[in-house]
Write a protein that holds these residues in place. Structure first.
Motif, mmCIF file in Angstrom:
data_model
loop_
_atom_site.group_PDB
_atom_site.id
_atom_site.type_symbol
_atom_site.label_atom_id
_atom_site.label_comp_id
_atom_site.label_asym_id
_atom_site.label_seq_id
_atom_site.Cartn_x
_atom_site.Cartn_y
_atom_site.Cartn_z
ATOM 1 N N LYS A 140 0.822 -1.210 0.000
ATOM 2 C CA LYS A 140 0.000 0.000 0.000
ATOM 3 C C LYS A 140 0.859 1.264 0.000
ATOM 4 C CE LYS A 140 -4.385 -1.439 2.098
ATOM 5 N NZ LYS A 140 -5.282 -0.663 1.230
ATOM 6 N N MET A 141 2.063 1.169 0.564
ATOM 7 C CA MET A 141 2.952 2.335 0.624
ATOM 8 C C MET A 141 3.953 2.368 -0.518
ATOM 9 S SD MET A 141 3.765 2.707 4.680
ATOM 10 C CE MET A 141 4.644 1.141 4.741
ATOM 11 N N TYR A 142 3.946 1.358 -1.370
ATOM 12 C CA TYR A 142 4.996 1.215 -2.387
ATOM 13 C C TYR A 142 5.084 2.433 -3.298
ATOM 14 C CZ TYR A 142 7.798 -0.753 -6.148
ATOM 15 O OH TYR A 142 8.781 -0.967 -7.083
ATOM 16 N N HIS A 143 3.932 2.955 -3.723
ATOM 17 C CA HIS A 143 3.967 4.058 -4.679
ATOM 18 C C HIS A 143 4.491 5.350 -4.059
ATOM 19 C CE1 HIS A 143 0.081 4.661 -2.710
ATOM 20 N NE2 HIS A 143 0.082 5.904 -3.149
ATOM 21 N N TYR A 144 4.610 5.389 -2.725
ATOM 22 C CA TYR A 144 5.257 6.529 -2.090
ATOM 23 C C TYR A 144 6.780 6.394 -2.141
ATOM 24 C CZ TYR A 144 0.679 7.624 -0.062
ATOM 25 O OH TYR A 144 -0.648 7.930 0.099
ATOM 26 N N LEU A 145 7.244 5.158 -2.313
ATOM 27 C CA LEU A 145 8.676 4.872 -2.262
ATOM 28 C C LEU A 145 9.310 4.783 -3.636
ATOM 29 C CD1 LEU A 145 8.475 2.065 0.468
ATOM 30 C CD2 LEU A 145 8.974 4.487 0.831
ATOM 31 N N SER A 146 8.570 4.198 -4.595
ATOM 32 C CA SER A 146 9.151 3.974 -5.918
ATOM 33 C C SER A 146 8.051 3.709 -6.941
ATOM 34 C CB SER A 146 10.115 2.782 -5.878
ATOM 35 O OG SER A 146 10.589 2.458 -7.172
ATOM 36 N N ASP A 147 8.341 4.066 -8.187
ATOM 37 C CA ASP A 147 7.456 3.730 -9.297
ATOM 38 C C ASP A 147 8.124 2.731 -10.243
ATOM 39 O OD1 ASP A 147 5.304 5.377 -8.570
ATOM 40 O OD2 ASP A 147 6.311 7.140 -9.406
ATOM 41 N N GLU A 148 9.257 2.206 -9.825
ATOM 42 C CA GLU A 148 10.031 1.297 -10.673
ATOM 43 C C GLU A 148 9.410 -0.098 -10.688
ATOM 44 O OE1 GLU A 148 12.593 1.888 -12.610
ATOM 45 O OE2 GLU A 148 12.729 4.016 -12.096
ATOM 46 N N LEU A 149 9.187 -0.630 -11.901
ATOM 47 C CA LEU A 149 8.699 -2.003 -12.036
ATOM 48 C C LEU A 149 9.756 -3.013 -11.628
ATOM 49 C CD1 LEU A 149 6.874 -1.909 -15.500
ATOM 50 C CD2 LEU A 149 5.850 -1.856 -13.233
ATOM 51 N N LEU A 150 11.012 -2.631 -11.785
ATOM 52 C CA LEU A 150 12.105 -3.575 -11.550
ATOM 53 C C LEU A 150 12.031 -4.190 -10.165
ATOM 54 C CD1 LEU A 150 14.744 -4.909 -12.421
ATOM 55 C CD2 LEU A 150 15.957 -2.863 -11.575
ATOM 56 N N TRP A 151 11.698 -3.379 -9.159
ATOM 57 C CA TRP A 151 11.671 -3.894 -7.788
ATOM 58 C C TRP A 151 10.575 -4.946 -7.609
ATOM 59 C CZ3 TRP A 151 15.994 -3.065 -5.661
ATOM 60 C CH2 TRP A 151 16.688 -1.866 -5.848
ATOM 61 N N LEU A 152 9.448 -4.742 -8.283
ATOM 62 C CA LEU A 152 8.379 -5.734 -8.190
ATOM 63 C C LEU A 152 8.756 -7.020 -8.926
ATOM 64 C CD1 LEU A 152 5.202 -3.496 -8.663
ATOM 65 C CD2 LEU A 152 6.279 -4.271 -6.540
ATOM 66 N N LEU A 153 9.466 -6.887 -10.042
ATOM 67 C CA LEU A 153 9.933 -8.089 -10.759
ATOM 68 C C LEU A 153 10.997 -8.822 -9.946
ATOM 69 C CD1 LEU A 153 10.105 -6.687 -14.400
ATOM 70 C CD2 LEU A 153 8.408 -8.276 -13.451
ATOM 71 N N ILE A 154 11.823 -8.067 -9.240
ATOM 72 C CA ILE A 154 12.803 -8.703 -8.341
ATOM 73 C C ILE A 154 12.077 -9.450 -7.221
ATOM 74 C CG2 ILE A 154 14.570 -8.229 -6.596
ATOM 75 C CD1 ILE A 154 15.585 -5.979 -8.427
ATOM 76 N N ALA A 155 11.007 -8.831 -6.700
ATOM 77 C CA ALA A 155 10.207 -9.508 -5.666
ATOM 78 C C ALA A 155 9.627 -10.811 -6.199
ATOM 79 C CB ALA A 155 9.095 -8.582 -5.178
ATOM 80 N N ALA A 156 9.139 -10.795 -7.454
ATOM 81 C CA ALA A 156 8.626 -12.024 -8.063
ATOM 82 C C ALA A 156 9.733 -13.052 -8.220
ATOM 83 C CB ALA A 156 7.987 -11.707 -9.418
ATOM 84 N N GLY A 157 10.945 -12.592 -8.573
ATOM 85 C CA GLY A 157 12.079 -13.505 -8.680
ATOM 86 C C GLY A 157 12.401 -14.163 -7.345
ATOM 87 N N ILE A 158 12.350 -13.376 -6.270
ATOM 88 C CA ILE A 158 12.549 -13.945 -4.925
ATOM 89 C C ILE A 158 11.448 -14.954 -4.630
ATOM 90 C CG2 ILE A 158 12.536 -13.395 -2.452
ATOM 91 C CD1 ILE A 158 13.773 -10.665 -3.220
ATOM 92 N N GLY A 159 10.226 -14.648 -5.094
ATOM 93 C CA GLY A 159 9.116 -15.576 -4.907
ATOM 94 C C GLY A 159 9.369 -16.919 -5.571
ATOM 95 N N PHE A 160 9.964 -16.912 -6.767
ATOM 96 C CA PHE A 160 10.301 -18.169 -7.445
ATOM 97 C C PHE A 160 11.279 -18.992 -6.611
ATOM 98 C CE2 PHE A 160 8.757 -16.184 -11.427
ATOM 99 C CZ PHE A 160 7.996 -17.235 -11.909
ATOM 100 N N VAL A 161 12.259 -18.323 -6.014
ATOM 101 C CA VAL A 161 13.235 -19.028 -5.167
ATOM 102 C C VAL A 161 12.531 -19.642 -3.957
ATOM 103 C CG1 VAL A 161 15.284 -18.762 -3.720
ATOM 104 C CG2 VAL A 161 15.151 -17.564 -5.919
#
Length: 354
Positions: A140-161
């Motif tokens: 919910k606070m993410y858009h206050y911190l960043s608008d970068e998609l990369l961080w969410l894709l990195i989070a998905a990558g961590i999810g795969f692990v």
């Protein structure tokens, strides 16, 4: 003394972080898009797809165990990040479809795996569910911190692990045709199965509805929002341990009734309110365990009943007109109803600790 096996706790902790990733991605997408205005159709589409099909998708996995729904679900989340970044509303809503279905697959997988390694204890499942509150808060606070998609894709990558690691922990017996989940013998045997399932459904509807009616005028600053979700998530986690330690019936009745004064009187006092929210959240695992206790062949269907109940409770708030007095009355009455249903359905004697 109450003890947990290593695989039990590891499974719960792994899925705590899986759930954290799920809600971080989901609410980063939803909150970023709707920071200025809420689009009811899109929110309801997401909620419907994320909650309603969980039982059926999980049951399909229980009968087709070679399909890796964890990887499919995480891939759906990654695809949704990309699709939802497109300004066009069609592609955004198409991304929401991927986001909702990915949510459903990963949630029910967490329920199945934590019950499979549960040793007839609910703590691992409540650790898993509790992680969502922390991910939801950050999302919910993410858009206050960043608008970068990369961080969410990195989070998905961590999810795969994390999914890879959880696959290594899944009980080998689960892949066998005659696999049976650990027995949760917590329901009064004299209560008919359909009434138990009715109680599972109604208590989760009440929780889903009441969660939106809790008076929280104090909750305005960012740190106060974080405090709310911290106590909500912590209550869910500790509630599982408390049920294993002191018995489902004792915890269900005590926390449900004791939460009432703190919830209704805490509108302008954060400390009072969050303590009530902590107690209120402790009952989360009870309804699920009741379902597993009677649906011994399918943790997925038991979990699916609770998720449908939660989303129905949430949807009721679209037609309910809130006032502070009305909310206070509803929380009191509905909490008492929950306590009565727990008292009727759950065994009077405390389960033997293993």
């Amino acid at each position: 003394m109450l003890k947990y096996g290593s695989k039990n706790i590891k499974t719960g902790v792994l899925y705590f972080f899986v759930h954290f990733v799920i809600e971080l991605i989901s609410f980063a997408i939803l909150s970023s898009r709707f920071a200025a205005t809420q689009v009811v159709f899109t929110v309801m589409l997401f909620d419907f797809l994320a909650f309603v099909p969980q039982g059926l998708l999980g049951r399909f996995f229980e009968t087709h165990k070679k399909i890796h729904i964890g990887y499919i679900g995480m891939a759906f989340l990654a695809v949704s990040v990309i699709l939802c970044s497109i300004s066009d509303s069609f592609w955004f809503n198409f991304g929401i479809v991927f986001l909702g279905i990915g949510n459903a697959l990963l949630h029910v997988l967490g329920a199945i795996d934590t019950i499979s390694n549960s040793e007839s204890k609910i703590f691992a499942s409540t650790i898993f569910v509790g992680g969502g509150s922390f991910g939801l808060c950050l999302g919910k606070m993410y858009h206050y911190l960043s608008d970068e998609l990369l961080w969410l894709l990195i989070a998905a990558g961590i999810g795969f692990v994390l999914i890879f690691l959880s696959d290594r922990l899944r009980a080998k017996e689960f892949r066998e045709a005659d696999f049976r989940y650990p027995d949760f013998d917590i329901v009064n045997p004299r209560i008919p199965l359909m009434f138990v399932l009715f109680c599972v459904f109604i208590t989760t509807v009440i929780r889903g509805f009441a969660a939106y009616t809790i008076p929280t005028a104090w909750c305005d600053e960012t740190w106060e929002i974080c405090a709310l979700y911290f106590f909500m998530g912590s209550g869910k986690v500790f509630g599982g341990y408390a049920c294993d330690r002191w018995g489902y019936r004792n915890v269900g009745i005590f926390t449900t009734l004791c939460a009432i004064p703190f919830l209704v009187l805490g509108n302008n006092n954060m400390l009072v309110s969050v303590f009530g929210i902590f107690l209120f959240s402790m009952t989360m695992g009870i309804s699920f365990a009741m379902g597993v206790s009677v649906l011994k062949d399918s943790a997925a269907l038991a979990f699916g009943i609770t998720t449908i109940g939660l989303i129905l409770g949430a949807f009721l708030n679209y037609v309910y007109r809130q006032t502070e007095l009305r909310n206070m009355i509803l929380i009191t009455v509905l909490s008492i109803v929950c306590a009565i249903l727990f008292a009727i359905t759950l065994k009077k004697k405390k389960e033997k600790l293993k």
